[in-house]
Design an enzyme around this catalytic site. Structure first.
Site, PDB file in Angstrom:
ATOM      1  N   PRO A  17      37.989  -5.727 -27.108  1.00  0.00           N
ATOM      2  CA  PRO A  17      39.335  -4.984 -26.678  1.00  0.00           C
ATOM      3  C   PRO A  17      39.964  -4.343 -27.927  1.00  0.00           C
ATOM      4  CG  PRO A  17      39.570  -7.531 -27.319  1.00  0.00           C
ATOM      5  CD  PRO A  17      37.925  -7.028 -27.179  1.00  0.00           C
TER       6      PRO A  17
ATOM      7  N   GLU B  77      35.703 -16.467 -30.673  1.00  0.00           N
ATOM      8  CA  GLU B  77      36.566 -15.607 -31.263  1.00  0.00           C
ATOM      9  C   GLU B  77      36.312 -14.390 -31.670  1.00  0.00           C
ATOM     10  OE1 GLU B  77      39.887 -16.362 -31.077  1.00  0.00           O
ATOM     11  OE2 GLU B  77      39.209 -17.923 -29.881  1.00  0.00           O
TER      12      GLU B  77
ATOM     13  N   ARG C 116      24.068   5.726 -14.148  1.00  0.00           N
ATOM     14  CA  ARG C 116      24.270   6.602 -13.058  1.00  0.00           C
ATOM     15  C   ARG C 116      24.312   8.036 -13.447  1.00  0.00           C
ATOM     16  NH1 ARG C 116      29.228   8.241 -11.205  1.00  0.00           N
ATOM     17  NH2 ARG C 116      28.658   7.696  -9.287  1.00  0.00           N
TER      18      ARG C 116
ATOM     19  N   ASP D 237      33.214  13.197  -9.231  1.00  0.00           N
ATOM     20  CA  ASP D 237      33.809  11.838  -9.570  1.00  0.00           C
ATOM     21  C   ASP D 237      34.999  11.988 -10.024  1.00  0.00           C
ATOM     22  OD1 ASP D 237      31.762  10.193  -8.497  1.00  0.00           O
ATOM     23  OD2 ASP D 237      30.865  10.071 -10.549  1.00  0.00           O
TER      24      ASP D 237
END
Length: 260
Positions: free
Chosen positions: A89, A116, A154, A169
């Site tokens: 993150p 962690e 893809r 897309d």
């Protein structure tokens, strides 16, 4: 393209990569996904891969040596240079543009953290890039790795039955996609398909789709419009959409729920 994934849950990676477009890409030998479990590289009989953090605090931290050994095995498994990515993150946000760049590489490795996270020294010396799929925290990097595998897989040439699918897309040209419709032409509860799509006039259909794409981006992700310069046609189409949207029963009225 080859993707190697270092994960404590290799079965999850293999199963998620075996279905849909990515599964077909592997069957067509357009994509190869391999997994590596750090426990297989742990030096002790308990196959230990984590330890308590220095300085105290909750949780555990993944050890350097099992991950380092796993990455060494990854590098030796194929001759192509490998770009190592840690899913975190704290990484840069994954975008379609970055996905397209990764898809052009011959090989990437995805490192999935748990607990962690991993020892910072491994990130400093073994990882080329950190990537995040969003501003939230998951239990581990496996779901993020599955997202990267799907997004990159893809885009391999021949993975999609229609090559134009990827080109149209959302985000591929910096905008959101236009609305799409299929049968029935008239729905008892929700009305009909926009007439232009039934007209057979390909120039008018292209113009309508472009206008809707611009309008949806303005309504839902206006930040994307600030990142690109619009040509004269696009500015004209966006102005038309805004005028239609402002009408009480305008053509863009079905998107009113999305504008704050």
């Amino acid at each position: 393209m080859r993707i190697d994934v270092v994960s404590l849950f290799p079965d999850f990676i293999r199963q998620s990569a075996a279905v849909g477009v990515v599964g077909r890409a592997q069957q067509r030998e357009l994509l190869q996904v391999e997994t590596w479990n750090p426990r297989d590289f742990a030096p002790d009989r308990h196959r230990t891969v984590d330890g308590r953090p220095f300085g105290g605090g909750p949780g555990m931290v993944m050890l350097i040596d099992p991950l380092r050994a796993a990455l060494a095995a990854v590098r030796q498994a194929a001759p192509e240079p490998v770009h190592v990515i840690y899913l975190s993150p704290q990484g840069a946000r994954l975008t379609q543009k970055r996905t397209e760049a990764l898809a052009r590489l011959p090989r990437i490795a995805l490192v999935c953290g748990r607990y962690e996270g991993v020892d910072e020294r491994l990130l400093e010396h073994e990882v080329d890039e950190e990537l995040s799929i969003g501003d939230y925290v998951l239990s581990g990097g496996e779901l993020a790795a599955a997202v990267v595998i799907d997004a990159v897989g893809r885009l391999q040439e021949g993975a999609l039955n229609d090559a134009q699918s990827a080109q149209q897309d959302s985000f591929s040209d910096g905008l959101l996609d236009c609305p799409h419709y299929t049968r029935p032409e008239h729905h008892d509860a929700w009305g009909g398909v926009p007439e232009v799509l039934l007209s057979g006039d390909h120039a008018a259909i292209r113009r309508w789709r472009r206008k809707q794409s611009l309008g949806r981006t303005w309504l839902r992700r206006p930040d994307l419009l600030t990142q690109r310069a619009l040509d004269d046609e696009s500015r004209t189409l966006l102005d038309e959409f805004r005028r239609e949207y402002a009408r009480p029963n305008g053509a863009a009225g079905n998107d009113r729920r999305n504008k704050n």
